[in-house]
Design a protein around this motif. Structure first.
Motif, PDB file in Angstrom:
ATOM      1  N   SER A  85      27.732   4.955  34.104  1.00 23.27           N
ATOM      2  CA  SER A  85      26.687   5.098  33.259  1.00 23.27           C
ATOM      3  C   SER A  85      26.896   4.526  32.046  1.00 23.27           C
ATOM      4  CB  SER A  85      26.554   6.423  33.275  1.00 23.27           C
ATOM      5  OG  SER A  85      26.546   7.310  34.498  1.00 23.27           O
ATOM      6  N   PHE A  86      28.149   4.468  31.372  1.00 24.99           N
ATOM      7  CA  PHE A  86      28.475   3.833  29.993  1.00 24.99           C
ATOM      8  C   PHE A  86      28.260   2.604  30.214  1.00 24.99           C
ATOM      9  CE2 PHE A  86      31.596   2.483  26.708  1.00 24.99           C
ATOM     10  CZ  PHE A  86      30.971   3.037  25.852  1.00 24.99           C
ATOM     11  N   GLY A  87      28.924   1.777  30.956  1.00 20.58           N
ATOM     12  CA  GLY A  87      28.697   0.292  30.910  1.00 20.58           C
ATOM     13  C   GLY A  87      27.163  -0.384  30.905  1.00 20.58           C
ATOM     14  N   ALA A  88      26.582   0.352  31.868  1.00 18.57           N
ATOM     15  CA  ALA A  88      25.121  -0.122  31.941  1.00 18.57           C
ATOM     16  C   ALA A  88      24.336   0.187  30.579  1.00 18.57           C
ATOM     17  CB  ALA A  88      24.512   0.847  33.048  1.00 18.57           C
ATOM     18  N   ALA A  89      24.683   1.226  30.077  1.00 22.16           N
ATOM     19  CA  ALA A  89      24.071   1.752  28.884  1.00 22.16           C
ATOM     20  C   ALA A  89      24.245   0.670  27.516  1.00 22.16           C
ATOM     21  CB  ALA A  89      24.451   3.097  28.169  1.00 22.16           C
ATOM     22  N   VAL A  90      25.782   0.454  27.639  1.00 19.88           N
ATOM     23  CA  VAL A  90      26.113  -0.553  26.773  1.00 19.88           C
ATOM     24  C   VAL A  90      25.454  -1.862  26.748  1.00 19.88           C
ATOM     25  CG1 VAL A  90      28.192  -1.850  25.832  1.00 19.88           C
ATOM     26  CG2 VAL A  90      28.547   0.491  26.275  1.00 19.88           C
ATOM     27  N   ILE A  91      25.281  -2.530  27.891  1.00 23.04           N
ATOM     28  CA  ILE A  91      24.768  -3.656  27.980  1.00 23.04           C
ATOM     29  C   ILE A  91      23.151  -3.859  27.922  1.00 23.04           C
ATOM     30  CG2 ILE A  91      24.313  -5.601  29.579  1.00 23.04           C
ATOM     31  CD1 ILE A  91      27.247  -5.514  28.439  1.00 23.04           C
ATOM     32  N   TYR A  92      22.762  -2.567  28.237  1.00 27.02           N
ATOM     33  CA  TYR A  92      21.107  -2.227  28.495  1.00 27.02           C
ATOM     34  C   TYR A  92      20.636  -1.863  26.972  1.00 27.02           C
ATOM     35  CZ  TYR A  92      16.404  -0.384  29.621  1.00 27.02           C
ATOM     36  OH  TYR A  92      15.192  -0.291  29.801  1.00 27.02           O
ATOM     37  N   ASN A  93      21.263  -0.937  26.578  1.00 26.56           N
ATOM     38  CA  ASN A  93      21.288  -0.912  24.864  1.00 26.56           C
ATOM     39  C   ASN A  93      19.906  -0.323  24.641  1.00 26.56           C
ATOM     40  OD1 ASN A  93      22.326  -0.382  22.510  1.00 26.56           O
ATOM     41  ND2 ASN A  93      21.846  -2.357  21.913  1.00 26.56           N
ATOM     42  N   LYS A  94      19.231   0.722  25.333  1.00 27.81           N
ATOM     43  CA  LYS A  94      17.855   1.174  25.039  1.00 27.81           C
ATOM     44  C   LYS A  94      18.151   2.547  24.935  1.00 27.81           C
ATOM     45  CE  LYS A  94      15.650  -2.651  26.073  1.00 27.81           C
ATOM     46  NZ  LYS A  94      15.303  -3.346  24.823  1.00 27.81           N
ATOM     47  N   ASP A  95      17.180   3.104  23.752  1.00 32.57           N
ATOM     48  CA  ASP A  95      17.392   4.645  23.187  1.00 32.57           C
ATOM     49  C   ASP A  95      17.491   5.487  24.457  1.00 32.57           C
ATOM     50  OD1 ASP A  95      17.227   3.586  20.853  1.00 32.57           O
ATOM     51  OD2 ASP A  95      15.209   4.147  20.686  1.00 32.57           O
ATOM     52  N   LYS A  96      16.339   5.178  25.544  1.00 40.69           N
ATOM     53  CA  LYS A  96      16.590   6.489  26.564  1.00 40.69           C
ATOM     54  C   LYS A  96      17.772   6.491  27.308  1.00 40.69           C
ATOM     55  CE  LYS A  96      14.751   9.220  29.837  1.00 40.69           C
ATOM     56  NZ  LYS A  96      14.648  10.610  29.651  1.00 40.69           N
ATOM     57  N   ALA A  97      18.530   5.457  27.535  1.00 35.84           N
ATOM     58  CA  ALA A  97      19.842   5.395  28.268  1.00 35.84           C
ATOM     59  C   ALA A  97      20.738   6.147  27.327  1.00 35.84           C
ATOM     60  CB  ALA A  97      20.208   3.878  28.602  1.00 35.84           C
ATOM     61  N   TRP A  98      20.795   5.894  26.039  1.00 35.57           N
ATOM     62  CA  TRP A  98      21.659   6.581  25.286  1.00 35.57           C
ATOM     63  C   TRP A  98      21.405   8.008  24.860  1.00 35.57           C
ATOM     64  CZ3 TRP A  98      26.251   4.649  24.884  1.00 35.57           C
ATOM     65  CH2 TRP A  98      26.237   3.131  24.716  1.00 35.57           C
ATOM     66  N   ASP A  99      20.121   8.319  24.980  1.00 37.66           N
ATOM     67  CA  ASP A  99      19.837   9.744  24.668  1.00 37.66           C
ATOM     68  C   ASP A  99      20.318  10.558  25.857  1.00 37.66           C
ATOM     69  OD1 ASP A  99      18.615   9.253  22.305  1.00 37.66           O
ATOM     70  OD2 ASP A  99      16.433   9.097  23.007  1.00 37.66           O
ATOM     71  N   ASP A 100      20.155  10.071  26.891  1.00 33.44           N
ATOM     72  CA  ASP A 100      20.680  11.088  28.121  1.00 33.44           C
ATOM     73  C   ASP A 100      22.030  10.668  28.517  1.00 33.44           C
ATOM     74  OD1 ASP A 100      17.932  11.687  28.462  1.00 33.44           O
ATOM     75  OD2 ASP A 100      17.494  10.261  30.018  1.00 33.44           O
ATOM     76  N   GLN A 101      22.935   9.818  27.719  1.00 33.21           N
ATOM     77  CA  GLN A 101      24.088   9.325  28.009  1.00 33.21           C
ATOM     78  C   GLN A 101      25.155  10.590  28.454  1.00 33.21           C
ATOM     79  OE1 GLN A 101      27.281   6.791  29.119  1.00 33.21           O
ATOM     80  NE2 GLN A 101      24.854   6.755  29.000  1.00 33.21           N
ATOM     81  N   TRP A 102      25.029  11.849  27.308  1.00 27.74           N
ATOM     82  CA  TRP A 102      25.771  12.918  27.470  1.00 27.74           C
ATOM     83  C   TRP A 102      25.814  13.638  28.874  1.00 27.74           C
ATOM     84  CZ3 TRP A 102      24.191  17.856  28.328  1.00 27.74           C
ATOM     85  CH2 TRP A 102      22.867  18.060  28.451  1.00 27.74           C
ATOM     86  N   ILE A 103      24.553  13.733  29.319  1.00 24.04           N
ATOM     87  CA  ILE A 103      24.425  14.291  30.818  1.00 24.04           C
ATOM     88  C   ILE A 103      25.602  13.403  31.818  1.00 24.04           C
ATOM     89  CG2 ILE A 103      23.103  14.575  32.865  1.00 24.04           C
ATOM     90  CD1 ILE A 103      20.788  14.638  30.965  1.00 24.04           C
TER      91      ILE A 103
END
Length: 288
Positions: free
Chosen positions: A235-253
């Protein structure tokens, strides 16, 4: 040395089999930092996680492109590998990579698995932290490769990032990640249990298979809810490269859920199934 008693096949007798539980790993083992085996294992975790993210995220993006109504207006719903194919990609890659790296690093490929094994004292804190760093870096590189090869489709189709689906609450997403990771880590503990290895000599050879199937089955259940994380590095790797707000907002889950699920699985296996609490209490009473 612990002993396991079980009925002999075809007889009313009982046979005693000996098995040895490995000693608990030290909490902090500074000597590990001087050993090449630790860094070799970390490199194996990095490469395995990179390959895992490359294949699986490429599969996700490829499926979304093939099933895009704008690309295939006549038969979009039946195009591509489908949800089943995505689940097979994740489960199959875990099976392959655990098989390849189990003898080097233990084949964790997942910070939640590493965390669960750390809580059970299977790995030291130093090894656990180094593994987690290697896994996260490998995940970032794996998704980076996908973006490099499929730049035209990467952002358009979500970059393979985990996000909570519309219609589900954050509590539901968190629960899905906890339960899914529990299934995975519980399977890891069961498949690698030295007691089972003594009872059935084929278990160590087959261990990657049930672990891969656990990943496959969990994806079938939770892709509609969270896209299925059960692996904070993924989840972290995809969020870093995609880097959109929704992915980061849900990252804690995708961190809190898997770590809680791994902790519950470790406690369940060690203290309930392996009766760790009862053994500790018995030892305390015998020394009283």
């Amino acid at each position: 040395m612990a002993k396991d008693v079980e009925a002999a096949a075809g007889h009313g007798e009982y046979a005693v089999k000996d098995y040895t539980d490995p000693p608990p790993a030290p909490l902090i083992d500074w000597e590990e930092l001087t050993k090449w085996s630790l860094y070799r294992a970390a490199i194996a975790e990095f490469i395995a996680t990179m390959l895992f993210l490359y294949v699986t995220v490429a599969t996700v993006i490829g499926y979304k492109h093939q099933s895009d109504p704008d690309v295939n207006p006549t038969d979009a719903a039946c195009s591509g590998v489908g949800i089943l194919g995505i689940a097979w990609a994740f489960g199959g890659m875990i099976f392959i990579l655990v098989y390849c790296t189990a003898g080097i690093s233990g084949g964790h490929i997942n910070p939640a698995v590493t965390f669960g094994l750390f809580l059970a004292r299977k790995v030291s804190l130093i090894r656990a932290l180094l593994y987690m760093i290697a896994q996260c870096l490998g995940a970032i590189c794996g998704v980076g490769l996908v973006k490099g090869f499929q730049k035209a489709f990467f952002v358009r189709y979500g970059g393979g990032a985990n996000e909570l689906s519309d219609g589900y609450s954050k509590g539901t997403g968190l629960a899905a990640e906890i339960i899914g990771t529990f299934v995975l880590v519980y399977t890891v503990f069961s498949a690698t249990d030295p007691k089972r290895s003594a009872r059935d000599s084929h278990v160590p050879v087959l261990a990657p298979l049930p672990i891969g199937f656990a990943v496959f089955m969990v994806h079938l259940a939770t892709i509609p809810i969270t896209g299925t994380g059960i692996n904070p590095a993924r989840s972290f790797g995809a969020a870093v490269i995609y880097n959109k707000d929704k992915a980061w907002d849900d990252q804690w889950i995708f961190w809190v859920g898997p770590l809680i699920g791994a902790a519950i699985a470790a406690a369940y296996h060690q203290y309930i199934l392996r009766a760790g609490a009862v053994k500790a209490l018995g030892s305390f009473r015998s020394n009283a």
